[in-house]
Design an enzyme around this catalytic site. Structure first.
Site, PDB file in Angstrom:
ATOM      1  N   ARG A  94      32.032 -45.704  29.820  1.00 28.77           N
ATOM      2  CA  ARG A  94      31.817 -44.538  30.672  1.00 28.77           C
ATOM      3  C   ARG A  94      33.088 -43.719  30.834  1.00 28.77           C
ATOM      4  O   ARG A  94      34.137 -44.230  31.257  1.00 28.77           O
ATOM      5  CB  ARG A  94      31.345 -45.036  32.038  1.00 28.77           C
ATOM      6  CG  ARG A  94      30.838 -43.979  32.984  1.00 28.77           C
ATOM      7  CD  ARG A  94      29.459 -43.411  32.663  1.00 28.77           C
ATOM      8  NE  ARG A  94      28.380 -44.308  32.973  1.00 28.77           N
ATOM      9  CZ  ARG A  94      27.359 -44.543  32.123  1.00 28.77           C
ATOM     10  NH1 ARG A  94      27.302 -43.964  30.946  1.00 28.77           N
ATOM     11  NH2 ARG A  94      26.395 -45.347  32.470  1.00 28.77           N
ATOM     12  N   HIS A 153      24.039 -39.074  35.609  1.00 33.20           N
ATOM     13  CA  HIS A 153      24.447 -39.561  36.940  1.00 33.20           C
ATOM     14  C   HIS A 153      24.736 -38.378  37.844  1.00 33.20           C
ATOM     15  O   HIS A 153      25.474 -37.481  37.469  1.00 33.20           O
ATOM     16  CB  HIS A 153      25.699 -40.443  36.834  1.00 33.20           C
ATOM     17  CG  HIS A 153      25.484 -41.651  35.988  1.00 33.20           C
ATOM     18  ND1 HIS A 153      25.544 -41.626  34.612  1.00 33.20           N
ATOM     19  CD2 HIS A 153      25.185 -42.925  36.332  1.00 33.20           C
ATOM     20  CE1 HIS A 153      25.293 -42.834  34.137  1.00 33.20           C
ATOM     21  NE2 HIS A 153      25.071 -43.642  35.161  1.00 33.20           N
ATOM     22  N   LYS A 180      17.701 -42.780  31.480  1.00 35.77           N
ATOM     23  CA  LYS A 180      18.307 -43.324  32.705  1.00 35.77           C
ATOM     24  C   LYS A 180      18.737 -42.174  33.614  1.00 35.77           C
ATOM     25  O   LYS A 180      19.539 -41.326  33.208  1.00 35.77           O
ATOM     26  CB  LYS A 180      19.523 -44.203  32.391  1.00 35.77           C
ATOM     27  CG  LYS A 180      20.193 -44.700  33.676  1.00 35.77           C
ATOM     28  CD  LYS A 180      21.449 -45.523  33.435  1.00 35.77           C
ATOM     29  CE  LYS A 180      22.144 -45.799  34.768  1.00 35.77           C
ATOM     30  NZ  LYS A 180      23.491 -46.356  34.606  1.00 35.77           N
ATOM     31  N   ARG A 220      16.255 -49.804  44.032  1.00 37.19           N
ATOM     32  CA  ARG A 220      16.751 -50.908  43.206  1.00 37.19           C
ATOM     33  C   ARG A 220      15.820 -52.117  43.253  1.00 37.19           C
ATOM     34  O   ARG A 220      15.890 -52.977  42.401  1.00 37.19           O
ATOM     35  CB  ARG A 220      18.166 -51.285  43.657  1.00 37.19           C
ATOM     36  CG  ARG A 220      19.131 -50.093  43.545  1.00 37.19           C
ATOM     37  CD  ARG A 220      20.549 -50.478  43.840  1.00 37.19           C
ATOM     38  NE  ARG A 220      21.454 -49.335  43.700  1.00 37.19           N
ATOM     39  CZ  ARG A 220      21.975 -48.937  42.549  1.00 37.19           C
ATOM     40  NH1 ARG A 220      21.672 -49.562  41.427  1.00 37.19           N
ATOM     41  NH2 ARG A 220      22.791 -47.895  42.506  1.00 37.19           N
ATOM     42  N   LYS A 326      13.227 -47.105  68.206  1.00 34.68           N
ATOM     43  CA  LYS A 326      12.028 -47.671  68.851  1.00 34.68           C
ATOM     44  C   LYS A 326      11.278 -46.665  69.723  1.00 34.68           C
ATOM     45  O   LYS A 326      10.054 -46.716  69.827  1.00 34.68           O
ATOM     46  CB  LYS A 326      12.411 -48.872  69.705  1.00 34.68           C
ATOM     47  CG  LYS A 326      12.773 -50.076  68.867  1.00 34.68           C
ATOM     48  CD  LYS A 326      13.092 -51.271  69.719  1.00 34.68           C
ATOM     49  CE  LYS A 326      13.629 -52.352  68.809  1.00 34.68           C
ATOM     50  NZ  LYS A 326      13.962 -53.571  69.483  1.00 34.68           N
ATOM     51  N   ASP A 364       8.536 -57.231  71.198  1.00 33.42           N
ATOM     52  CA  ASP A 364       9.833 -57.651  71.744  1.00 33.42           C
ATOM     53  C   ASP A 364       9.670 -58.331  73.096  1.00 33.42           C
ATOM     54  O   ASP A 364      10.343 -59.302  73.398  1.00 33.42           O
ATOM     55  CB  ASP A 364      10.737 -56.423  71.987  1.00 33.42           C
ATOM     56  CG  ASP A 364      11.481 -56.011  70.733  1.00 33.42           C
ATOM     57  OD1 ASP A 364      11.563 -56.822  69.797  1.00 33.42           O
ATOM     58  OD2 ASP A 364      11.968 -54.870  70.699  1.00 33.42           O
ATOM     59  N   ALA A 403      14.927 -52.228  73.688  1.00 33.81           N
ATOM     60  CA  ALA A 403      14.889 -53.633  74.112  1.00 33.81           C
ATOM     61  C   ALA A 403      14.979 -53.720  75.637  1.00 33.81           C
ATOM     62  O   ALA A 403      14.307 -54.556  76.254  1.00 33.81           O
ATOM     63  CB  ALA A 403      16.039 -54.393  73.453  1.00 33.81           C
ATOM     64  N   TYR A 489      21.919 -60.888  68.313  1.00 33.20           N
ATOM     65  CA  TYR A 489      21.804 -62.192  67.635  1.00 33.20           C
ATOM     66  C   TYR A 489      22.719 -62.333  66.422  1.00 33.20           C
ATOM     67  O   TYR A 489      22.668 -63.329  65.707  1.00 33.20           O
ATOM     68  CB  TYR A 489      20.351 -62.490  67.261  1.00 33.20           C
ATOM     69  CG  TYR A 489      19.733 -61.563  66.246  1.00 33.20           C
ATOM     70  CD1 TYR A 489      19.738 -61.892  64.894  1.00 33.20           C
ATOM     71  CD2 TYR A 489      19.150 -60.374  66.638  1.00 33.20           C
ATOM     72  CE1 TYR A 489      19.191 -61.039  63.959  1.00 33.20           C
ATOM     73  CE2 TYR A 489      18.593 -59.519  65.717  1.00 33.20           C
ATOM     74  CZ  TYR A 489      18.613 -59.854  64.385  1.00 33.20           C
ATOM     75  OH  TYR A 489      18.065 -59.006  63.460  1.00 33.20           O
TER      76      TYR A 489
HETATM   77  P1  NAP Z   1      18.577 -48.611  71.665  1.00 40.26           P
HETATM   78  O1  NAP Z   1      17.180 -48.226  71.960  1.00 40.26           O
HETATM   79  O2  NAP Z   1      19.399 -47.711  70.826  1.00 40.26           O
HETATM   80  O3  NAP Z   1      19.336 -48.792  73.070  1.00 40.26           O
HETATM   81  C1  NAP Z   1      20.688 -49.119  73.139  1.00 40.26           C
HETATM   82  C2  NAP Z   1      21.129 -49.337  74.600  1.00 40.26           C
HETATM   83  O4  NAP Z   1      22.448 -49.850  74.560  1.00 40.26           O
HETATM   84  C3  NAP Z   1      21.165 -48.083  75.442  1.00 40.26           C
HETATM   85  O5  NAP Z   1      20.842 -48.408  76.769  1.00 40.26           O
HETATM   86  C4  NAP Z   1      22.637 -47.650  75.329  1.00 40.26           C
HETATM   87  O6  NAP Z   1      23.105 -46.962  76.471  1.00 40.26           O
HETATM   88  C5  NAP Z   1      23.319 -48.990  75.285  1.00 40.26           C
HETATM   89  N1  NAP Z   1      24.593 -48.950  74.583  1.00 40.26           N
HETATM   90  C6  NAP Z   1      24.776 -48.795  73.245  1.00 40.26           C
HETATM   91  N2  NAP Z   1      26.086 -48.852  72.949  1.00 40.26           N
HETATM   92  C7  NAP Z   1      26.735 -49.053  74.129  1.00 40.26           C
HETATM   93  C8  NAP Z   1      28.091 -49.190  74.495  1.00 40.26           C
HETATM   94  N3  NAP Z   1      29.058 -49.136  73.558  1.00 40.26           N
HETATM   95  N4  NAP Z   1      28.392 -49.388  75.788  1.00 40.26           N
HETATM   96  C9  NAP Z   1      27.447 -49.433  76.730  1.00 40.26           C
HETATM   97  N5  NAP Z   1      26.126 -49.314  76.455  1.00 40.26           N
HETATM   98  C10 NAP Z   1      25.786 -49.110  75.173  1.00 40.26           C
HETATM   99  O7  NAP Z   1      18.666 -50.047  70.972  1.00 40.26           O
HETATM  100  P2  NAP Z   1      17.643 -51.284  71.083  1.00 40.26           P
HETATM  101  O8  NAP Z   1      16.660 -51.200  70.004  1.00 40.26           O
HETATM  102  O9  NAP Z   1      17.186 -51.400  72.494  1.00 40.26           O
HETATM  103  O10 NAP Z   1      18.608 -52.524  70.690  1.00 40.26           O
HETATM  104  C11 NAP Z   1      19.675 -52.899  71.525  1.00 40.26           C
HETATM  105  C12 NAP Z   1      20.256 -54.248  71.092  1.00 40.26           C
HETATM  106  O11 NAP Z   1      19.273 -55.270  71.184  1.00 40.26           O
HETATM  107  C13 NAP Z   1      20.741 -54.292  69.646  1.00 40.26           C
HETATM  108  O12 NAP Z   1      21.926 -55.043  69.573  1.00 40.26           O
HETATM  109  C14 NAP Z   1      19.634 -55.013  68.903  1.00 40.26           C
HETATM  110  O13 NAP Z   1      20.104 -55.688  67.753  1.00 40.26           O
HETATM  111  C15 NAP Z   1      19.186 -55.982  69.963  1.00 40.26           C
HETATM  112  N6  NAP Z   1      17.799 -56.420  69.747  1.00 40.26           N
HETATM  113  C16 NAP Z   1      17.581 -57.720  69.482  1.00 40.26           C
HETATM  114  C17 NAP Z   1      16.301 -58.182  69.290  1.00 40.26           C
HETATM  115  C18 NAP Z   1      16.060 -59.624  69.021  1.00 40.26           C
HETATM  116  O14 NAP Z   1      14.992 -59.966  68.522  1.00 40.26           O
HETATM  117  N7  NAP Z   1      16.988 -60.484  69.362  1.00 40.26           N
HETATM  118  C19 NAP Z   1      15.223 -57.295  69.355  1.00 40.26           C
HETATM  119  C20 NAP Z   1      15.483 -55.964  69.662  1.00 40.26           C
HETATM  120  C21 NAP Z   1      16.780 -55.528  69.861  1.00 40.26           C
HETATM  121  P3  NAP Z   1      22.918 -45.367  76.642  1.00 40.26           P
HETATM  122  O15 NAP Z   1      21.550 -45.170  77.234  1.00 40.26           O
HETATM  123  O16 NAP Z   1      24.016 -44.979  77.567  1.00 40.26           O
HETATM  124  O17 NAP Z   1      23.064 -44.770  75.269  1.00 40.26           O
END
Ligand code: NAP
Length: 542
Positions: A94, A153, A180, A220, A326, A364, A403, A489
Site C-alpha cells: 500500500r 479507501h 474492495k 465487519r 434510554k 432494569d 437507571a 459493573y
Molecule cells: P443516563 O441516563 O445517561 O444518566 C446518567 C446519570 O448520571 C444522570 O443523572 C447524570 O446527571 C449522572 N452523571 C453522569 N456523569 C456524572 C458525573 N460526572 N457526576 C455526577 N453525575 C453524573 O445513564 P443510565 O443509562 O442511567 O446509566 C447510568 C449508569 O448505570 C452507567 O454507569 C451504566 O453503565 C449503569 N447501568 C448499569 C446497569 C446494570 O445492569 N448494572 C444497567 C443500566 C445502567 P445529570 O442529570 O446531571 O446529567
C-alpha cells in the site's frame, strides 16, 4: 435510492467464494465470508511468526502488507514469505497516497505486485487509481487462480448509495476480479449503504465492503450475513491495518462469525460509549448454547431514532439501550410497556415480527430491585410489595437518568421512602415529584444522614472504567448505610463498594442488576427461558 434507504428490502444471498477450506471447517460454516488477518511485521521473520499465529487463530487467509517491512528485497523476500505462509496469501503493497506506508517509486511498486502474480499469490490488491494500467500489464499472464482485488479507501466518509454504485462500476471496469470498498463511518447508519452496495453488487462481482471506525464495526461482522467476500480480523487488539478492525478471536468467539447466515437475526446494545459492554459476550454465548440463530453486537449509536429508522428490517430484531439513550428510546417506540412509561426509560426494544412495530420495555428495575432485596435478605428469593425488605426504608438514589428512574420507581413500588440526589438538581426534583419522593443536590448528600440503616444506590457512571478512582460519596458518609448498591459493573467492585464494605455496609454489585435485567431481555428476544445458571457462570468469568 436515498442514502437513508431502509434495509428492509435487502435479500442477501450466500456466495461461494473460496475453495481451499478444509472440509471439516467448511461443514461448520453457515456463511462463505472469509476471515483475513493483516500481517504487518516489520521483518520477514516477524511476518512468518504472525502467519503461523493467524493459522492457529482460525483465519482463512493472510494479507501480507509489504509496505510495513523495514527492509525488502523483492526477488528474495517475496519468495520466502509466500513459501512460509501456511494460508492462502493476499499481497498488498500500500502506498502512502492510499493510506499505506510505501513512499518509493510507483513503477517499482507495481513490479513487485506483478512478481507476486507470477509467483502464485492467491490474491493481489491494487488500488483503483492504478488498477487499469496494472491489469493491462498482466493481461494474458495472470494464472487463473490468482485474483486481483481492486481497492478504494475513503478515510473521510461513506459516499451516497449512488456514488457507491458508480464506484463499484468503475472498479469493475478497471478489471477487478474482486471489488474492495473501505469507507469511514461518521454515523452507524452509514454502514447501511455499504450493506446495500454489497447486496446489490454481489451477483455481478464478489465484493468486500467494510466501514472503518468504531461506528463501522457492524460492517465487519454482518458482512457474513450480507454476502461480503471477506472481513479482516487482527491477531492482537489495537494492532490494526485500518481503524475499527476487531480481533480474529472476537470475530470467532465473541460474535460467533461462522454461525452467521443470511437469515440470522440481529440484536445489539445501543449506547455511546458502548465498547465496554459485556452484553454481546453474554447474549452470544447464550444464543450459541440454545442454538438460536442470532448475533448480538456493540452498536455505537449517536441518534436512536435515525438508527431505528435506517435499520428497519425485521431482521434487526431487538436492542438493549444504555447511556445516554434510554429516555430518548421511549419516544422512538410505537408502544411502550406501562412500567417503562412510568419510569420514563426503555432499556429493551423489540421489533415485532408481524408488523415491524417497536415495543419498549424496562427490565432494569426488576433486575436492580430484586438484587437489592436479595442483598437485604441475604438470600435469593422473590418478594412481593408488602413483604419486601425495602418497605419503609430510606432509599437514596444517586442519579436521575434511565437507571436512576428505574431504581427510584422500583423502590417506591416496594414501599420505600425515596430521596433522589443528582448533579443537576432540577432533574432530581422532577423525578422526586413524579414518584412521590424528595430531592437533594449531589453536593448535599455527604451531610445527609437523618437516620442510620439507609440504602444507597449509585446510578451514575461515576467510578466506571476508566475513571475507577472516582466515587460519588465520600467514605465517611457511608457509615450511615446498611446497604450500598452500585449500578456500575465495570469494574465489578467499584471504589464506592469497596469503601462501603470497609464501613460495614452490605454491598450489591451492578453485576447482579446486569444479570437480572438480562433475563428479561433474553426472554423477549428469543421467546426462550433465560439460561440463568449460564448467565451467572459467564459473568463470574468476566
Ligand atoms: P443516563 O441516563 O445517561 O444518566 C446518567 C446519570 O448520571 C444522570 O443523572 C447524570 O446527571 C449522572 N452523571 C453522569 N456523569 C456524572 C458525573 N460526572 N457526576 C455526577 N453525575 C453524573 O445513564 P443510565 O443509562 O442511567 O446509566 C447510568 C449508569 O448505570 C452507567 O454507569 C451504566 O453503565 C449503569 N447501568 C448499569 C446497569 C446494570 O445492569 N448494572 C444497567 C443500566 C445502567 P445529570 O442529570 O446531571 O446529567
Amino acid at each position: 435510492m436515498s442514502s437513508t434507504k431502509q434495509l428492509s428490502l435487502l435479500r442477501p444471498k450466500v456466495t461461494s467464494s473460496f475453495t481451499c477450506l478444509n472440509m471439516e471447517a467448511a461443514a461448520m460454516r453457515q456463511n462463505s465470508t472469509l476471515i483475513c488477518v493483516p500481517i504487518m511485521g516489520d521483518s520477514i521473520d516477524k511476518m512468518a511468526i504472525d502467519m503461523d499465529r493467524a493459522k492457529a487463530s482460525g483465519a482463512d487467509l493472510v494479507e501480507i502488507r509489504l509496505d510495513c517491512l523495514k527492509t525488502f528485497s523483492p526477488n528474495e523476500d517475496l519468495k520466502t514469505i509466500m513459501k512460509a505462509s501456511p494460508l492462502p496469501t493476499l499481497i498488498t503493497y500500500r502506498p502512502k497516497w492510499e493510506g499505506g506506508q510505501y513512499e518509493g517509486d510507483e513503477n517499482k511498486r507495481l513490479d513487485v505486485l506483478r512478481l507476486a502474480v507470477e509467483l502464485g499469490a492467491d490474491y493481489v490488491d491494487v488500488e483503483l487509481q492504478v488498477a487499469r494500467e496494472f491489469n493491462d500489464s498482466i493481461s494474458g499472464k495472470k494464472p487463473q487462480n490468482c485474483k486481483v482485488i481492486v481497492s478504494s479507501h475513503n478515510y473521510e466518509s461513506t459516499p451516497s448509495i449512488e456514488d457507491l454504485g458508480n464506484l463499484v462500476a468503475r472498479i469493475q471496469a478497471a478489471g477487478a476480479d474482486i471489488v474492495k470498498i473501505a469507507t469511514t463511518a461518521l454515523d452507524i447508519t452509514d454502514v447501511a449503504r455499504i450493506f446495500q452496495t454489497i447486496v446489490h453488487s454481489q451477483y455481478q462481482v464478489p465484493i468486500i465492503g467494510l466501514v472503518m471506525g468504531e461506528r463501522g464495526l457492524i460492517s465487519r461482522v454482518l458482512c457474513a450475513k450480507y454476502g461480503g467476500y471477506l472481513t479482516f480480523g487482527t491477531l492482537d487488539s489495537g494492532v490494526v491495518s485500518a481503524p475499527g478492525q476487531p480481533t480474529v478471536k472476537d470475530l470467532l468467539d465473541l460474535y460467533n462469525f461462522r454461525s452467521i447466515r443470511h437469515d440470522t437475526k440481529v440484536f445489539g446494545i445501543i449506547g455511546k460509549p458502548v465498547g465496554h459492554s459485556k452484553s454481546p459476550f453474554l447474549y452470544n454465548e447464550a444464543f450459541k448454547s440454545a442454538g438460536f440463530n442470532g448475533v448480538y453486537l456493540h452498536l455505537l449509536v449517536d441518534g436512536v431514532a435515525n438508527f431505528l429508522q435506517t435499520y428497519s428490517s425485521t431482521d434487526f430484531t431487538g436492542f438493549s439501550c444504555t447511556i445516554p439513550h434510554k429516555e430518548e428510546a421511549v419516544k422512538c417506540c410505537d408502544e411502550v410497556d406501562p412500567v417503562a412509561k412510568s419510569i420514563g426509560a426503555v432499556n429493551c426494544i423489540i421489533r415485532r415480527a408481524s408488523d415491524g412495530k417497536l415495543l419498549g420495555y424496562n427490565t432494569d428495575y426488576v433486575g436492580a430491585i430484586s438484587a437489592i432485596e436479595d442483598g437485604l435478605q441475604g438470600s435469593h428469593g422473590a418478594s412481593n410489595s408488602t413483604s419486601s425488605p425495602l418497605y419503609n426504608k430510606l432509599f437514596i438514589v444517586i442519579g436521575a437518568g434511565g437507571a436512576g428512574k428505574a431504581l427510584a420507581y422500583g423502590a417506591k413500588e416496594k414501599g420505600a421512602r425515596v430521596v433522589i440526589a443528582n448533579r443537576t438538581f432540577e432533574r432530581a426534583k422532577e423525578l422526586a415529584d413524579t414518584i412521590g419522593g424528595d430531592a437533594l443536590s449531589l453536593a448535599d448528600l455527604e451531610n445527609f444522614h437523618p437516620e442510620d440503616g439507609m440504602i444507597l444506590a449509585n446510578t451514575t457512571s461515576i467510578g466506571m472504567q476508566p475513571k475507577v478512582d472516582e466515587t460519588p460519596v465520600p467514605k465517611q458518609a457511608l457509615k450511615h448505610y446498611a446497604l450500598v448498591f452500585d449500578a456500575v459493573y465495570t469494574p465489578k467492585i467499584t471504589r464506592l463498594l469497596r469503601e462501603a464494605e470497609e464501613c460495614g455496609a452490605t454491598t450489591v454489585s451492578g453485576i447482579e442488576m446486569f444479570i437480572g435485567q438480562a433475563y428479561g431481555q433474553y426472554e423477549r428476544y428469543t421467546g426462550l427461558p433465560a439460561p440463568k445458571e449460564l448467565f451467572r457462570k459467564l459473568m463470574s468469568t468476566k
